[in-house]
Design a protein around this motif. Sequence first.
Motif: not given
Length: 311
Positions: A70-96
């Motif tokens: 569960x600790x891995x699942x909880x972290x994976x639900x957050x950190x990959x999105x944070x990492x991907x948003x670091x290099x995004x200009x619009x910081x958009x996330x699709x609704x799904x």
Amino acid sequence: MEKMGNSSETVSFVLAAYGNIGELKYLYFIIILIWYLSICVANTVLIVVIRVDRRLHEPMYMLLCNLCVNEINASTSLYPLLLSQMFSDSHEVTVPWCFLQMCCMVTCAPAEFCSLAAMAYDRYISICHPFNYNVIMKTERVFLMIMFVWLYSFLSFIFSYSFIFSLKFCGNIIHNAYCDHQLIIRLSCSVPIQSFISNISFLLLSVFIPFSLILVSYLKILRVCRKTSTENKQKAVTTCTPQIVSVSNLFVGCTFYFIDFTFVVSRVPNEVRIILPMYVLIFQPMLTPFMYGFNLPKIRQSYQRFLFKRQ
């Protein structure tokens, strides 16, 4: 793009907490990546150690493996999105994707409390009913407990927040670094009455009921320990301390979350408002392998055999 007619026109949400971080994004990316990988490695190593050491094939350690998952699942639900948003200009996330992150994060919360409740029950049986322990905590029953933890957690989310999927949104700016379900609800064209009811039901199902089971288990353990020998008291303290620390840390994180969004939103710096709601997801996943790995003698000895066996 901020005002939308309905949910069919809302194709993405904008995470406004990132702002313009400039060159600091490289530093933030490295720090977040190292921390996320450390969480995954620490919890995975603990799972592997328990898996390969037959002396750890006991109910308590099986439940601990589930907590680490569960600790891995909880972290994976957050950190990959944070990492991907670091290099995004619009910081958009699709609704799904936003809804998927919300579902994973909200499901991991009751899974954490329920896993700790199952472990507290295991300790209660071990300390208060030691002669019946092997009969009560059979492997089949432990697996059923683990399955129930995940089913209960998922149903808690569905029962409390499934109405979000049918909301109509009149805005798409989320003032946070991730898809927070509370802020998504605030973007709806008309906040439904079930929003307040859902928060109460989720707290009841995800926090109050599991915590009540934890509290009852430890009160019974405390009552038995008062009548036992000093050696048995020490053993009880050793095995129960990591769980007590974990539960305490969860409540600190929950307090930070609700204080941040309910009482003092406008009274704290923006950086603090971003970090405080993520307190549990930042520290709890690393606290679990650290506390159990260093405080439980059997796991500590198994670590040593696992790491230095060939040296």
